[in-house]
Scaffold this active site. Structure first.
Site, PDB file in Angstrom:
ATOM      1  N   HIS A  59      39.095  40.051  28.477  1.00  0.00           N
ATOM      2  CA  HIS A  59      39.253  40.239  29.929  1.00  0.00           C
ATOM      3  C   HIS A  59      37.965  39.860  30.665  1.00  0.00           C
ATOM      4  O   HIS A  59      37.089  40.692  30.895  1.00  0.00           O
ATOM      5  CB  HIS A  59      39.628  41.698  30.207  1.00  0.00           C
ATOM      6  CG  HIS A  59      40.135  41.927  31.587  1.00  0.00           C
ATOM      7  ND1 HIS A  59      41.131  42.831  31.879  1.00  0.00           N
ATOM      8  CD2 HIS A  59      39.791  41.376  32.786  1.00  0.00           C
ATOM      9  CE1 HIS A  59      41.376  42.828  33.173  1.00  0.00           C
ATOM     10  NE2 HIS A  59      40.554  41.949  33.749  1.00  0.00           N
ATOM     11  N   ARG A  63      35.182  32.985  36.999  1.00  0.00           N
ATOM     12  CA  ARG A  63      35.039  32.603  38.413  1.00  0.00           C
ATOM     13  C   ARG A  63      35.074  31.116  38.713  1.00  0.00           C
ATOM     14  O   ARG A  63      34.837  30.715  39.852  1.00  0.00           O
ATOM     15  CB  ARG A  63      33.732  33.167  39.004  1.00  0.00           C
ATOM     16  CG  ARG A  63      33.552  34.650  38.890  1.00  0.00           C
ATOM     17  CD  ARG A  63      34.618  35.381  39.621  1.00  0.00           C
ATOM     18  NE  ARG A  63      34.317  36.798  39.821  1.00  0.00           N
ATOM     19  CZ  ARG A  63      35.234  37.714  40.026  1.00  0.00           C
ATOM     20  NH1 ARG A  63      36.512  37.393  40.039  1.00  0.00           N
ATOM     21  NH2 ARG A  63      34.900  38.968  40.222  1.00  0.00           N
ATOM     22  N   HIS A 174      47.955  44.264  35.234  1.00  0.00           N
ATOM     23  CA  HIS A 174      47.093  45.131  36.041  1.00  0.00           C
ATOM     24  C   HIS A 174      48.080  46.069  36.724  1.00  0.00           C
ATOM     25  O   HIS A 174      48.787  45.673  37.650  1.00  0.00           O
ATOM     26  CB  HIS A 174      46.308  44.319  37.071  1.00  0.00           C
ATOM     27  CG  HIS A 174      45.404  45.174  37.915  1.00  0.00           C
ATOM     28  ND1 HIS A 174      44.058  44.938  38.029  1.00  0.00           N
ATOM     29  CD2 HIS A 174      45.650  46.271  38.673  1.00  0.00           C
ATOM     30  CE1 HIS A 174      43.516  45.855  38.824  1.00  0.00           C
ATOM     31  NE2 HIS A 174      44.467  46.669  39.237  1.00  0.00           N
ATOM     32  N   HIS A 231      42.764  47.397  31.243  1.00  0.00           N
ATOM     33  CA  HIS A 231      41.918  48.501  31.727  1.00  0.00           C
ATOM     34  C   HIS A 231      42.612  49.851  31.943  1.00  0.00           C
ATOM     35  O   HIS A 231      42.721  50.332  33.065  1.00  0.00           O
ATOM     36  CB  HIS A 231      41.161  48.105  32.994  1.00  0.00           C
ATOM     37  CG  HIS A 231      41.901  47.213  33.957  1.00  0.00           C
ATOM     38  ND1 HIS A 231      43.113  47.546  34.482  1.00  0.00           N
ATOM     39  CD2 HIS A 231      41.597  46.007  34.471  1.00  0.00           C
ATOM     40  CE1 HIS A 231      43.519  46.588  35.293  1.00  0.00           C
ATOM     41  NE2 HIS A 231      42.609  45.635  35.297  1.00  0.00           N
ATOM     42  N   ASP A 301      36.452  43.454  31.460  1.00  0.00           N
ATOM     43  CA  ASP A 301      36.814  43.165  32.849  1.00  0.00           C
ATOM     44  C   ASP A 301      35.548  42.733  33.596  1.00  0.00           C
ATOM     45  O   ASP A 301      35.291  43.183  34.726  1.00  0.00           O
ATOM     46  CB  ASP A 301      37.484  44.352  33.539  1.00  0.00           C
ATOM     47  CG  ASP A 301      38.198  43.926  34.819  1.00  0.00           C
ATOM     48  OD1 ASP A 301      38.131  42.735  35.178  1.00  0.00           O
ATOM     49  OD2 ASP A 301      38.813  44.789  35.463  1.00  0.00           O
ATOM     50  N   HIS A 305      30.199  39.907  41.168  1.00  0.00           N
ATOM     51  CA  HIS A 305      30.153  39.577  42.599  1.00  0.00           C
ATOM     52  C   HIS A 305      28.680  39.564  42.980  1.00  0.00           C
ATOM     53  O   HIS A 305      27.887  40.324  42.405  1.00  0.00           O
ATOM     54  CB  HIS A 305      30.880  40.639  43.429  1.00  0.00           C
ATOM     55  CG  HIS A 305      32.353  40.726  43.151  1.00  0.00           C
ATOM     56  ND1 HIS A 305      33.254  39.775  43.590  1.00  0.00           N
ATOM     57  CD2 HIS A 305      33.080  41.644  42.457  1.00  0.00           C
ATOM     58  CE1 HIS A 305      34.481  40.116  43.189  1.00  0.00           C
ATOM     59  NE2 HIS A 305      34.397  41.231  42.488  1.00  0.00           N
TER      60      HIS A 305
HETATM   61  O1  DOR Z   1      37.628  45.302  40.163  1.00  0.00           O
HETATM   62  C1  DOR Z   1      38.259  44.293  39.856  1.00  0.00           C
HETATM   63  N1  DOR Z   1      37.725  43.078  40.018  1.00  0.00           N
HETATM   64  N2  DOR Z   1      39.499  44.413  39.369  1.00  0.00           N
HETATM   65  C2  DOR Z   1      40.303  43.350  39.215  1.00  0.00           C
HETATM   66  O2  DOR Z   1      41.426  43.524  38.841  1.00  0.00           O
HETATM   67  C3  DOR Z   1      39.824  42.005  39.550  1.00  0.00           C
HETATM   68  C4  DOR Z   1      38.369  41.933  39.493  1.00  0.00           C
HETATM   69  C5  DOR Z   1      37.825  40.693  40.136  1.00  0.00           C
HETATM   70  O3  DOR Z   1      38.306  39.610  39.837  1.00  0.00           O
HETATM   71  O4  DOR Z   1      36.869  40.799  40.920  1.00  0.00           O
HETATM   72 ZN    ZN Z   2      40.140  41.895  35.673  1.00  0.00          ZN
END
Ligand code: DOR
Ligand code: ZN
Length: 438
Positions: A59, A63, A174, A231, A301, A305
């Site tokens: 997972h 990006r 999800h 998750h 996951d 960012h």
């Molecule tokens: O917190 C999250 N960020 N949950 C997700 O399901 C997607 C992920 C993201 O791609 O930023």
């Molecule tokens: Zn995810």
């Protein structure tokens, strides 16, 4: 020929000192007691270290394309290598989202050119792309967002869900109820958000996860789908999964195992993630679920960012946190604290992901398997630091955490790509994972 000398390897259920010979084809050729007088081009002295089957993270949000200010295949794979992760499975919520075969092929090219660890892909489901789903080859699973998150992939309509679940492909969900999330979010719209993690938890509560996981299991039963729950984060889901064992598989993230909404308050929006960080009781239930064998795997996951994005107002800040580089150190620390055994860790981070997703030649160190190996030092103590993170976003929610147990080297397809804190080979690229049966 590569010789990894005097490492401890899992043989049966015990760790025994062995020498691992890796052929030029990148496969494990021989596992022997004596180092023998064989010529090896390269010898790694791994005395005192454990050779674990390379971690497989099913997972990961790499990006690329479209969000390369956050991460790309090179930076994602560098932070993976530094974290002892030898295979990453990318998520489809990129820009554009990976919802057609043509877009998947484009992504394949991007990854092939840049990724220094092995890689694979999940395919995105929409309400209208069933023909593309059926045509997609060699994918880990079809990712279904039953609750909205980063990007615009979302399916809530029952008929559309039935169609996707009956595609014959493995389904990864999800599962958070969009209806409940929306209703609860409305209540907070005009309230000043003081604690992002606590508020986020109230908006995306346990009920949202519980309801949607039950719905996903029903959909899977009705359509005879193989279902994987992404998750898992609550006590309630762990209870559901305990009774659904065998029919459904699940993963847990390190952030849901090591952080809580109460304790992460000072992280502000950096702690904003979907599903949200939960309570102490949930965390305890998740660790019990690991002990009881209810949890199939740990997956990060990894959802980087930028700081700039995270520093925005709560409502504007995106959800998600990076995790590739910190999963193994945190889990090794947990082994040192007797929260689980090293055998269990191997199963959670490599053995089960390989079995569940049918990843060819991976998941254990044995003759004929691809030489994807994570060398770990169980005694090394380190402090996790933002500045050591190789993810493009440059931060970790675990900054300042002291952990015992570290990744000493990462070997992908028989090549040492990370050693003693450095990426050692960036030219050799990883291979695409081969998924049996999807
Ligand atoms: O917190 C999250 N960020 N949950 C997700 O399901 C997607 C992920 C993201 O791609 O930023
Ligand atoms: Zn995810």
């Amino acid at each position: 020929m590569l010789l990894i000398k005097n490492c401890k390897v899992l043989v049966g259920n015990d760790f025994l000192e062995r020498n691992i010979f890796v052929g030029d084809d990148g496969k494990v050729q021989r596992i022997a007691v004596a180092a023998e007088l064989k010529t090896a081009d390269e010898v790694v002295n791994a005395a005192g270290k454990y050779a674990l089957p390379g971690a497989i993270d099913v997972h990961v949000h790499c990006r690329e394309p479209g969000m390369t200010q956050k991460e790309d295949f090179l930076t994602a794979s560098r932070t993976a290598a530094a974290g002892g992760v030898t295979t990453i499975i990318d998520m489809p919520n990129t820009k554009p989202a990976t919802t057609t075969v043509a877009l998947l092929e484009e992504k394949r090219k991007l990854a092939a050119a840049k990724c220094i660890v092995n890689y694979g892909f999940h395919f995105g489901a929409t309400a209208g792309n069933i023909e593309e789903i059926k045509k997609a080859k060699n994918i880990a699973a079809v990712k279904v967002y039953m609750g909205s998150s980063t990007g615009d992939l979302l399916i809530t309509d029952e008929q559309a869900l039935n169609t996707v679940f009956s595609s014959g492909k493995r389904i990864a969900v999800h599962a958070e109820s969009e209806e409940l999330i929306r209703a609860n979010t409305e209540i907070f719209r005009n309230v000043e958000i003081k604690d992002a993690a606590e508020s986020h938890l109230m908006m995306r509560g346990t009920d949202a996860a519980k309801r949607e996981v039950a719905r996903a299991i029903e959909l899977a039963k009705r359509n005879k789908a193989r279902l994987h729950l992404c998750h898992m984060s609550t006590k309630e889901e762990a209870e559901i999964m305990a009774s659904a064992k065998g029919a459904v598989t699940c993963e847990i993230t390190p952030h849901h195992l090591f952080l809580t909404a109460e304790s992460a308050g000072e992280l502000g929006n950096y702690a904003k993630v979907n599903p949200p960080l939960r309570t102490k009781e949930d965390v305890a239930a998740l660790w019990n679920a690991i002990t009881d064998g209810v949890v199939d795997m740990v997956a990060t996951d990894h959802a980087p960012h930028t700081r700039e994005e995270k520093e925005k107002d709560y409502w504007e800040a995106p959800s998600g946190m990076p995790g590739l580089q910190t999963m193994m150190p945190l889990m090794l620390d947990a082994v040192n604290k007797n929260r689980l055994s090293l055998q269990q860790l191997i199963k959670l981070t490599s053995g089960s992901p390989a079995v569940v997703f049918g990843i060819k030649n991976n998941g254990k160190i044995a003759v004929g398997m691809d030489a994807n190996i994570t060398l770990v030092d169980m005694k090394e103590e380190k402090t996790i630091k933002n500045e050591d993170m190789l993810t493009k976003c440059g931060w970790t929610p675990f900054n300042g955490w002291k952990v015992k147990g570290a990744v000493a080297a990462t070997i992908v397809n028989g090549k040492i790509i990370y050693s003693s804190g450095q990426i050692t080979d960036e030219k050799t690229k990883g291979k695409e994972a081969v998924f049996n049966g999807n």
